[in-house]
Scaffold this motif. Structure first.
Motif, mmCIF file in Angstrom:
data_model
loop_
_atom_site.group_PDB
_atom_site.id
_atom_site.type_symbol
_atom_site.label_atom_id
_atom_site.label_comp_id
_atom_site.label_asym_id
_atom_site.label_seq_id
_atom_site.Cartn_x
_atom_site.Cartn_y
_atom_site.Cartn_z
ATOM 1 N N LYS A 173 -7.169 41.937 33.852
ATOM 2 C CA LYS A 173 -7.345 40.569 34.354
ATOM 3 C C LYS A 173 -8.202 39.730 33.400
ATOM 4 O O LYS A 173 -7.985 38.527 33.257
ATOM 5 N N TYR A 174 -9.172 40.352 32.743
ATOM 6 C CA TYR A 174 -10.017 39.612 31.803
ATOM 7 C C TYR A 174 -9.218 39.253 30.540
ATOM 8 O O TYR A 174 -9.380 38.167 29.985
ATOM 9 N N LYS A 175 -8.365 40.174 30.108
ATOM 10 C CA LYS A 175 -7.525 39.880 28.952
ATOM 11 C C LYS A 175 -6.535 38.759 29.270
ATOM 12 O O LYS A 175 -6.300 37.869 28.431
ATOM 13 N N ASP A 176 -5.975 38.788 30.487
ATOM 14 C CA ASP A 176 -5.061 37.712 30.884
ATOM 15 C C ASP A 176 -5.784 36.374 30.973
ATOM 16 O O ASP A 176 -5.201 35.315 30.684
ATOM 17 N N GLU A 177 -7.048 36.410 31.343
ATOM 18 C CA GLU A 177 -7.823 35.178 31.479
ATOM 19 C C GLU A 177 -8.090 34.537 30.115
ATOM 20 O O GLU A 177 -8.064 33.304 29.978
ATOM 21 N N LEU A 178 -8.350 35.362 29.110
ATOM 22 C CA LEU A 178 -8.707 34.836 27.796
ATOM 23 C C LEU A 178 -7.517 34.754 26.839
ATOM 24 O O LEU A 178 -7.630 34.151 25.766
ATOM 25 N N ASP B 149 -1.183 36.469 24.276
ATOM 26 C CA ASP B 149 -1.557 36.973 22.958
ATOM 27 C C ASP B 149 -3.066 37.069 22.852
ATOM 28 O O ASP B 149 -3.779 36.083 23.039
ATOM 29 N N ILE B 150 -3.593 38.290 22.582
ATOM 30 C CA ILE B 150 -5.047 38.496 22.410
ATOM 31 C C ILE B 150 -5.330 39.078 21.028
ATOM 32 O O ILE B 150 -6.380 39.666 20.793
ATOM 33 N N SER B 151 -4.377 38.893 20.106
ATOM 34 C CA SER B 151 -4.533 39.494 18.784
ATOM 35 C C SER B 151 -5.681 38.869 17.997
ATOM 36 O O SER B 151 -6.221 39.487 17.083
ATOM 37 N N TYR B 152 -6.036 37.610 18.337
ATOM 38 C CA TYR B 152 -7.123 36.949 17.619
ATOM 39 C C TYR B 152 -8.498 37.212 18.252
ATOM 40 O O TYR B 152 -9.500 36.689 17.768
ATOM 41 N N LEU B 153 -8.526 37.960 19.366
ATOM 42 C CA LEU B 153 -9.799 38.224 20.063
ATOM 43 C C LEU B 153 -10.300 39.602 19.670
ATOM 44 O O LEU B 153 -9.702 40.631 20.050
ATOM 45 N N ASN B 154 -11.341 39.622 18.908
ATOM 46 C CA ASN B 154 -11.975 40.880 18.507
ATOM 47 C C ASN B 154 -13.222 41.075 19.369
ATOM 48 O O ASN B 154 -14.347 40.798 18.958
ATOM 49 N N LEU B 155 -12.983 41.526 20.633
ATOM 50 C CA LEU B 155 -14.067 41.620 21.615
ATOM 51 C C LEU B 155 -14.206 43.046 22.115
ATOM 52 O O LEU B 155 -13.261 43.849 22.061
ATOM 53 N N ASP B 156 -15.400 43.336 22.628
ATOM 54 C CA ASP B 156 -15.649 44.612 23.303
ATOM 55 C C ASP B 156 -15.319 44.417 24.777
ATOM 56 O O ASP B 156 -16.044 43.751 25.507
ATOM 57 N N TRP B 157 -14.211 44.998 25.247
ATOM 58 C CA TRP B 157 -13.734 44.778 26.613
ATOM 59 C C TRP B 157 -14.394 45.704 27.629
ATOM 60 O O TRP B 157 -14.065 45.656 28.811
ATOM 61 N N THR B 158 -15.333 46.505 27.205
ATOM 62 C CA THR B 158 -15.993 47.427 28.138
ATOM 63 C C THR B 158 -16.681 46.652 29.258
ATOM 64 O O THR B 158 -17.470 45.743 28.993
ATOM 65 N N PRO B 159 -16.390 46.981 30.528
ATOM 66 C CA PRO B 159 -17.005 46.232 31.642
ATOM 67 C C PRO B 159 -18.533 46.367 31.644
ATOM 68 O O PRO B 159 -19.086 47.404 31.287
ATOM 69 N N VAL B 160 -19.187 45.303 32.065
ATOM 70 C CA VAL B 160 -20.640 45.321 32.232
ATOM 71 C C VAL B 160 -20.952 46.114 33.505
ATOM 72 O O VAL B 160 -20.509 45.733 34.589
ATOM 73 N N PRO B 161 -21.706 47.199 33.423
ATOM 74 C CA PRO B 161 -21.958 48.035 34.617
ATOM 75 C C PRO B 161 -23.040 47.434 35.518
ATOM 76 O O PRO B 161 -24.113 48.022 35.705
#
Length: 807
Positions: free
Chosen positions: A71-76, A81-93
């Motif tokens: 859902k976070y990937k769909d949001e951003l 296309d998320i090929s330009y997003l170099n992010l750490d998708w690990t959820p915040v605990p």
């Protein structure tokens, strides 16, 4: 049964059917198919069982901080296309922290299982003990006198522990009185809970209550394992519709399990190999095909497994007896089935006695098939001795926040804000990734060649070196031709401040959602201690933490309800353990032989019935308040240190507070009594002192009088002695005086005589001297001698005496 996509709605069988019909496997199959239809039927693509499983799976992944990031990937993403997003998708605990605070906080709350005997025998025993104590209260002095005469203690307890008022008696009965059978029952329940590792099970139940909003457990009994307490995963649980948060009005429960096909033979030994193979082919895929929704993937396509529904169904059973008159006029009672219907004629010598009781049937249905492996009347049902027609369900379920089948939980409340926090965390990464460092603008024309005016030039390399090392740069306002120089400042700093404001705004939004997350759950900063207010007083912080505990108290109450109900069911199953279980020897070792001998009475004589309740240990806030009251009373001298020790040993805060009041009143009475005794003793001492003083005065006066009399007598005696001595002395004095006077008189006479004699002698001497001198004078004249000095040395003896002849 048809396929899952076109499954018909199947209703439950008739509850008014005969007992024989209810005991048939056809009846059990209808019940199992009805449960399957209600929970696994798809209405518009929805299934109640799998919806619950997907919901619980989602809640658990959030509680673990391992939720799906799709859902976070769909949001951003832009057009996916998320090929330009170099992010750490690990959820915040963030949610696991709050779940751990609640669950661990509840786990730290200790409790004791208490059993109170409520059967007539124990009640009478307790009443007799209470009457005995009341008798000793009323006749305490008489008992003390008898004990002193006999040299033994006549009281049931220590004499100084005898209650003085009814309030003290009530506290004494609550704290000090404990029947042996109650102690044995508590030990037995505690031993069984420990044997089943209930401490670990309860922590799972508390976690389910916080994460899912529902928790479940079940209790069973078999001759091999004895009493078993098992954890039930709510995602595998099925039950009848209810609005009761404790599910006490449910008439069926079930648990879905995927088991190895070897277990099928244990359940139904009559199964053939062909039937087992057919079950494996039909049922092994049932759970797998249905369980591919909502991210809860199962790849269980093993044909050696089967998906079974273990269910229990509540109905009633008619207990029928035939009552017949015998030839002796007595009654004879025989057990009959519920179809027994005697004639109602007057000639009939027998009649029908019947009573309906609640019963549970248990069965095992192979999901996806029409095969029911087991259907029978449940053995070892739990019935309270005070109400034998009632029966407890083998499942204990609690959902404190439920309405119309919708269950609320702490994690469910936190998910919207946790999603926002995760999105803000990703956006912070995105903004931070797009941030560029500050740079400089270099006007190449401005620094190409600068004439310093002394014939030297200022090269571009020197200008850059000077700027980067010192921050200073040289420039000319006019060119060499005298025109205005537009590049007079050849090097200018470039700053990018837009990202800072974005980051600040995102952090504010992050904190806002975090505060909202705390607000919807009631878990404030004082509860977790993450960011306490440095300006807040300690009491304010504790009050805030207490309010947070109040916000999650329903979870604590839910766990206590399950524990209490399980302990109550265990209490009713203890006789089964002593009669059937192979673990009887271990059970005896854990409890103690004396206690088990008492528990045997439950099995053999059915004399005892127990009320089970949970006594919570006080939390830190309650302990502090109680300790504060104890310290205040101690400092004021209202209780002794022994009283404080006894009060601290009471784990029930309410009873401890009552005991504190009772001990304060007793201490006050004792102090007043001691004060009165001291006053009486002081008055008696003063009276004795006054009497002693008066006696002393009288004795002193008498002694004074005696002394004065003695003195007077002594004075009289001394006076007599003085007078006698004076008389004697005067007599002697008179005698001496007379002797002296006579002596004086004699001396006077003698002196007078001697004087006369002396005068005569002198006269004779003078006459003789005169004659001599006359003779010398005559001689001197006759011889014409020199003059004679009779007083001097002249030979003449001249002188006055010689001349005049004086005596």
């Amino acid at each position: 049964m048809q396929g899952s996509s076109g499954r018909y709605v199947i209703g439950f069988p008739n509850q008014l059917a005969s007992d024989a019909e209810k005991a048939s496997k056809e009846y059990g199959l209808m019940v199992g198919r009805a449960i399957e239809s209600e929970w696994f039927r798809r209405d518009g693509g929805q299934s109640r069982f799998y919806n619950n499983r997907d919901t619980y799976h989602k809640l658990r992944t959030y509680a673990m901080g391992d939720q799906s990031v799709r859902k976070y990937k769909d949001e951003l993403a832009i057009n996916g296309d998320i090929s330009y997003l170099n992010l750490d998708w690990t959820p915040v605990p963030i949610i696991p922290k709050f779940v751990d605070i609640v669950v661990n906080g509840i786990s730290n709350r200790l409790f004791d299982v208490k059993a109170e005997a409520i059967d007539p025998i124990s009640s009478n025993k307790k009443a007799m003990y209470k009457n005995r104590i009341q008798t000793e209260m009323r006749n305490k002095e008489d008992f003390e006198e008898i004990g002193a005469l006999l040299g033994k203690n006549m009281f049931s307890v220590q004499p100084d522990m005898i209650p003085e008022t009814e309030d003290e008696l009530d506290i004494h009965m609550k704290i000090d009185y404990k029947d042996d059978i109650e102690i044995a029952e508590e030990k037995a329940i505690t031993s069984i809970l420990r044997h089943n590792n209930y401490e670990y099970t309860k922590k799972r139940l508390d976690e389910d209550s916080a994460v899912l909003g529902i928790s479940a457990s079940k209790h069973t009994f078999n001759t091999h394992d004895g009493i078993k307490i098992e954890y039930v995963d709510p995602s595998d649980l099925v039950h009848s519709p209810t609005d009761d948060p404790h599910f006490e009005d449910c008439y069926y429960f079930g648990e879905v399990k995927n088991v190895n096909i070897t277990e099928l033979k244990k359940i139904d030994p009559k199964l053939t190999k062909e039937e087992i193979d057919e079950i494996g082919k039909s049922s092994s895929k049932f759970d797998s095909y249905q369980g591919t929704r909502g991210g809860y993937q199962t790849d269980n396509f093993d044909l050696n497994t089967a998906t079974l529904l273990y269910f229990c169904y509540k109905t009633d059973k008619n207990i029928v007896y035939k009552k017949k008159k015998n030839s002796y006029g007595g009654d004879k009672v025989l057990r009959k089935d519920d179809q027994f219907n005697p004639p109602k004629s007057e000639q009939a010598r027998f009649e029908k006695l019947s009573k309906k009781i609640d019963v549970w049937y248990e069965g095992v249905l192979v999901l996806g098939t029409n095969k029911i492996l087991k259907w029978e009347l449940m053995k070892n049902m739990v019935r309270p001795k005070s109400s034998m027609q009632k029966v407890f369900a083998p499942f204990v379920v609690s959902a404190p926040k439920m309405y119309k089948g919708q269950i609320d939980s702490l994690v469910k409340r936190m998910i919207p804000f946790a999603d926002q926090i995760q999105l803000l965390h990703l956006k912070l990464q995105q903004v931070a990734a797009k941030m560029i460092p500050d740079g400089v603008f270099i006007d190449l024309d401005g620094i190409s060649s600068i004439n310093l005016g002394n014939g030297n030039t200022y090269s571009p390399q020197e200008a850059l070196n000077m700027y980067f090392q010192t921050g200073s740069v040289l420039g000319r306002s006019f060119t060499e031709e005298g025109e205005f120089n537009s590049g007079k400042i050849p090097v200018q700093e470039l700053t990018s401040s837009g990202a800072n404001s974005k980051i600040s705004s995102l952090i504010n939004m992050y904190n806002y959602n975090l505060n909202m997350l705390r607000g919807v759950t009631g878990l404030n900063e004082a509860r977790d201690g993450s960011m306490p207010d440095s300006n807040a007083l300690v009491g304010v912080q504790k009050l805030a933490a207490l309010n947070s505990n109040t916000a999650t108290r329903h979870i604590l109450k839910s766990g206590l309800f399950i524990t209490e109900r399980l302990a109550e069911c265990v209490a009713y199953r203890i006789s089964d353990v002593l009669e059937y279980s192979d673990m009887k020897d271990d059970f005896i070792k854990n409890i103690g032989k004396y206690s088990v001998d008492i528990l045997e009475e439950i099995k053999e004589l059915h004399l005892h019935d127990f009320g089970i309740f949970i006594e919570m240990h006080p939390d830190e806030e309650e302990k502090q308040m109680l300790e504060q009251n104890i310290q205040t009373s101690l400092s004021a001298g209202k209780i002794d240190i022994d009283d404080a020790i006894d009060i601290r040993n009471v784990k029930n805060v309410k009873i401890a507070s009552q005991l504190l009041k009772v001990r304060k009143r007793r201490k006050e009475k004792l102090d007043n009594k001691r004060q009165q005794e001291n006053i009486a003793l002081q008055a008696e001492a003063n009276q004795q002192a006054a009497l002693t003083a008066e006696q002393g005065k009288q004795q002193t006066a008498l002694a004074k009088m005696e002394a004065e009399a003695k003195i007077k007598q002594l004075e009289a005696e001394l006076e007599m002695q003085r007078m006698q001595q004076e008389f004697i002395l005067k007599s002697e004095l008179i005698k001496l005086q007379k002797g002296i006077e006579g002596q004086i008189k004699g001396n006077e006479i003698m002196m007078q005589k001697e004087k006369e004699e002396y005068k005569e002698d002198r006269k004779d001497k003078r006459t003789a001297k005169q004659a001599t001198q006359q003779s010398k004078l005559i001689q001197q004249r006759q011889q014409d001698l020199d003059p004679i000095d009779f007083d001097g040395q002249d030979s003449l003896g001249s002188g006055l005496e010689g001349i005049v002849g004086i005596d």
